[in-house]
Design an enzyme around this catalytic site. Structure first.
Site, PDB file in Angstrom:
ATOM      1  N   CYS A 133      32.741  69.052  16.622  1.00 50.94           N
ATOM      2  CA  CYS A 133      34.143  69.506  16.636  1.00 50.94           C
ATOM      3  C   CYS A 133      34.477  70.365  17.858  1.00 50.94           C
ATOM      4  O   CYS A 133      35.652  70.599  18.140  1.00 50.94           O
ATOM      5  CB  CYS A 133      34.461  70.271  15.361  1.00 50.94           C
ATOM      6  SG  CYS A 133      34.101  69.323  13.894  1.00 50.94           S
ATOM      7  N   HIS A 182      40.446  74.581  16.652  1.00 51.01           N
ATOM      8  CA  HIS A 182      40.002  73.390  15.937  1.00 51.01           C
ATOM      9  C   HIS A 182      40.540  73.468  14.502  1.00 51.01           C
ATOM     10  O   HIS A 182      40.430  74.490  13.830  1.00 51.01           O
ATOM     11  CB  HIS A 182      38.478  73.319  15.941  1.00 51.01           C
ATOM     12  CG  HIS A 182      37.922  72.345  14.961  1.00 51.01           C
ATOM     13  ND1 HIS A 182      38.404  71.061  14.859  1.00 51.01           N
ATOM     14  CD2 HIS A 182      36.950  72.475  14.011  1.00 51.01           C
ATOM     15  CE1 HIS A 182      37.743  70.431  13.901  1.00 51.01           C
ATOM     16  NE2 HIS A 182      36.865  71.264  13.369  1.00 51.01           N
ATOM     17  N   ASN A 230      40.728  67.172   9.137  1.00 49.80           N
ATOM     18  CA  ASN A 230      39.868  67.619  10.231  1.00 49.80           C
ATOM     19  C   ASN A 230      39.510  66.389  11.077  1.00 49.80           C
ATOM     20  O   ASN A 230      38.748  65.534  10.630  1.00 49.80           O
ATOM     21  CB  ASN A 230      38.620  68.275   9.624  1.00 49.80           C
ATOM     22  CG  ASN A 230      37.610  68.715  10.665  1.00 49.80           C
ATOM     23  OD1 ASN A 230      37.693  68.325  11.831  1.00 49.80           O
ATOM     24  ND2 ASN A 230      36.646  69.504  10.238  1.00 49.80           N
TER      25      ASN A 230
HETATM   26  O1  UT7 Z   1      34.598  71.106  11.516  1.00 57.20           O
HETATM   27  C1  UT7 Z   1      33.774  71.767  10.601  1.00 57.20           C
HETATM   28  C2  UT7 Z   1      33.667  70.910   9.375  1.00 57.20           C
HETATM   29  N1  UT7 Z   1      33.363  71.579   8.159  1.00 57.20           N
HETATM   30  C3  UT7 Z   1      34.156  72.472   7.543  1.00 57.20           C
HETATM   31  O2  UT7 Z   1      35.186  72.883   8.004  1.00 57.20           O
HETATM   32  C4  UT7 Z   1      33.696  72.915   6.175  1.00 57.20           C
HETATM   33  C5  UT7 Z   1      33.948  74.376   5.909  1.00 57.20           C
HETATM   34  N2  UT7 Z   1      33.838  74.645   4.481  1.00 57.20           N
HETATM   35  C6  UT7 Z   1      34.848  74.417   3.629  1.00 57.20           C
HETATM   36  O3  UT7 Z   1      35.928  74.051   4.063  1.00 57.20           O
HETATM   37  C7  UT7 Z   1      34.609  74.663   2.164  1.00 57.20           C
HETATM   38  O4  UT7 Z   1      33.278  75.121   1.970  1.00 57.20           O
HETATM   39  C8  UT7 Z   1      34.882  73.412   1.289  1.00 57.20           C
HETATM   40  C9  UT7 Z   1      36.361  73.101   1.278  1.00 57.20           C
HETATM   41  C10 UT7 Z   1      34.096  72.220   1.815  1.00 57.20           C
HETATM   42  C11 UT7 Z   1      34.447  73.696  -0.148  1.00 57.20           C
HETATM   43  O5  UT7 Z   1      35.127  74.830  -0.636  1.00 57.20           O
HETATM   44  P1  UT7 Z   1      34.296  75.973  -1.408  1.00 57.20           P
HETATM   45  O6  UT7 Z   1      35.269  76.989  -1.810  1.00 57.20           O
HETATM   46  O7  UT7 Z   1      33.178  76.407  -0.488  1.00 57.20           O
HETATM   47  O8  UT7 Z   1      33.782  75.180  -2.668  1.00 57.20           O
HETATM   48  P2  UT7 Z   1      32.289  75.041  -3.222  1.00 57.20           P
HETATM   49  O9  UT7 Z   1      31.507  74.120  -2.356  1.00 57.20           O
HETATM   50  O10 UT7 Z   1      31.736  76.392  -3.497  1.00 57.20           O
HETATM   51  O11 UT7 Z   1      32.546  74.329  -4.592  1.00 57.20           O
HETATM   52  C12 UT7 Z   1      33.241  75.003  -5.656  1.00 57.20           C
HETATM   53  C13 UT7 Z   1      33.339  74.017  -6.812  1.00 57.20           C
HETATM   54  C14 UT7 Z   1      32.016  73.332  -7.145  1.00 57.20           C
HETATM   55  O12 UT7 Z   1      31.975  73.170  -8.551  1.00 57.20           O
HETATM   56  P3  UT7 Z   1      31.156  74.175  -9.486  1.00 57.20           P
HETATM   57  O13 UT7 Z   1      29.735  74.136  -8.994  1.00 57.20           O
HETATM   58  O14 UT7 Z   1      31.807  75.520  -9.309  1.00 57.20           O
HETATM   59  O15 UT7 Z   1      31.348  73.596 -10.857  1.00 57.20           O
HETATM   60  C15 UT7 Z   1      32.119  71.983  -6.486  1.00 57.20           C
HETATM   61  O16 UT7 Z   1      31.338  71.007  -7.137  1.00 57.20           O
HETATM   62  O17 UT7 Z   1      34.246  72.970  -6.450  1.00 57.20           O
HETATM   63  C16 UT7 Z   1      33.590  71.693  -6.646  1.00 57.20           C
HETATM   64  N3  UT7 Z   1      34.102  70.764  -5.655  1.00 57.20           N
HETATM   65  C17 UT7 Z   1      35.228  70.061  -5.842  1.00 57.20           C
HETATM   66  N4  UT7 Z   1      36.116  70.026  -6.854  1.00 57.20           N
HETATM   67  C18 UT7 Z   1      37.183  69.221  -6.709  1.00 57.20           C
HETATM   68  C19 UT7 Z   1      33.583  70.452  -4.435  1.00 57.20           C
HETATM   69  N5  UT7 Z   1      34.367  69.571  -3.818  1.00 57.20           N
HETATM   70  C20 UT7 Z   1      35.391  69.296  -4.674  1.00 57.20           C
HETATM   71  C21 UT7 Z   1      36.520  68.472  -4.593  1.00 57.20           C
HETATM   72  N6  UT7 Z   1      37.386  68.488  -5.634  1.00 57.20           N
HETATM   73  N7  UT7 Z   1      36.780  67.707  -3.521  1.00 57.20           N
END
Ligand code: UT7
Length: 319
Positions: A112, A244, A274
């Site tokens: 990125c 970005h 993204n």
């Molecule tokens: O260019 C760089 C590219 N990468 C990025 O920019 C990624 C940066 N990180 C993020 O944007 C965030 O970490 C995410 C948006 C990917 C995830 O958000 P989060 O607040 O860190 O969520 P999490 O991974 O802690 O997941 C929280 C919950 C989990 O469920 P449990 O374990 O609490 O029951 C996940 O399984 O949300 C669940 N989850 C979803 N639920 C609905 C994960 N993805 C999804 C989804 N829809 N798409």
């Protein structure tokens, strides 16, 4: 002698994939995606569209704006992590498509941060006197790379391309800071199919979302401060920051740390998701065409992503 950006262009595929569309494919929903990322939809290639065709279209628009003929381009640097082929490089394909027959062409991949790296590389070639007119492109067909069964990553990414023409100009200020940390490569990874013998999951995109999130929120303010130390201005003097576009919450958290107004950090990830190395040049082109830049405006471009790679570059708008 540095380079000034004298034309920008972008290309966005027509096919739209909304959050509701993705909710038909994996267990997720529009409210979750919008709240956690700020993304409402993304555009995806279809038909004959590819990283190369999108790049060529974006480049034609940038050249048209700059008034520079394709034959005048000395070099094409194209940043992508999603090329249509390993060989030839996408930059060579673009050269052929736009008729830039005198250009030296190559691709680079810094995930990125790629467009930022391409911009700084172009400045280095211009500053050293080797080339005068360089076309830089950030382009991605990430829809070909993502695992559409993995809800933690497939909701994030989109396709698109952005380009800028950078030309030698004695009045153009330029400063940059770039960083890489290969020890954190696992935070966002995907093996190529040509690498044999890895565990099956390595061939899918894997991401430690929390680690990338924390990395970005820490590194964005750091590089802004580092850049400002090299300049006779402070962060408050900057008119616009072109970041970005990964996640609105990343931008908001970094801006809070910097104690700067959020209005100086325009965002468009709600529309495109993204688009990795395409996100900075797409946003730059949108802002440019919307008349958001005046001559002399102080701009900072900031990239961060897999590798890990990150950095920032300073320019003053000259067009
Ligand atoms: O260019 C760089 C590219 N990468 C990025 O920019 C990624 C940066 N990180 C993020 O944007 C965030 O970490 C995410 C948006 C990917 C995830 O958000 P989060 O607040 O860190 O969520 P999490 O991974 O802690 O997941 C929280 C919950 C989990 O469920 P449990 O374990 O609490 O029951 C996940 O399984 O949300 C669940 N989850 C979803 N639920 C609905 C994960 N993805 C999804 C989804 N829809 N798409």
């Amino acid at each position: 002698m540095n380079g000034r950006i004298c034309g920008t262009g972008s290309y966005i595929p027509g096919r739209i994939l909304t959050n509701d569309d993705i909710a038909q494919m994996v267990e997720t929903n529009d409210a979750w995606i919008q709240e956690r990322t700020g993304i409402a939809r993304r555009h995806i290639i279809s038909g004959d569209e590819s990283t190369a065709t999108m790049s060529a279209e974006a480049s034609k628009k940038a050249l048209e704006m700059s008034g520079i003929a394709p034959e005048e381009i000395d070099m094409i640097i194209l940043s992508t992590a999603s090329p249509n082929a390993v060989v030839p490089c996408v930059a060579c394909q673009v050269q052929e498509m736009i008729g830039a027959k005198n250009a030296v062409c190559y691709d680079l991949n810094a995930a990125c941060s790629g467009f930022l790296y391409a911009y700084c590389t172009a400045q280095a070639f211009i500053r050293s006197g080797i080339y005068k007119t360089i076309l830089i492109i950030g382009a991605e067909s990430l829809s070909n790379l993502v695992n559409w069964k993995d809800r933690s990553t497939c909701i994030l990414f989109g396709d698109g391309a952005g380009a800028a023409v950078v030309q030698a100009d004695p009045d153009a200020p330029f400063e940059c800071v770039l960083h890489s940390d290969g020890s954190k490569g696992d935070a966002l990874a995907k093996a190529t199919p040509y690498t044999k013998g890895l565990p099956e999951e390595a061939y899918n995109m894997t991401m430690d979302g929390k680690e990338i999130f924390m990395f970005a929120v820490k590194r964005i303010p750091e590089v802004v401060r580092e850049l400002m130390e090299k300049l006779p201005i402070c962060a408050e003097d900057v008119d616009l920051f072109v970041l970005h576009q990964a996640n609105a919450r990343i931008v908001e958290a970094a801006v809070k740390k910097l104690k700067l107004p959020l209005e100086k950090f325009p965002m468009d990830m709600h529309e495109y998701g993204n688009t990795s190395s395409a996100s900075i040049p797409i946003l730059l082109d949108e802002l440019n065409r919307a008349g958001r830049f005046k001559k002399g405006d102080k701009l900072v471009m900031i990239g961060f992503g897999g590798g890990l790679t990150w950095g920032a570059a300073y320019l003053e708008w000259q067009a």
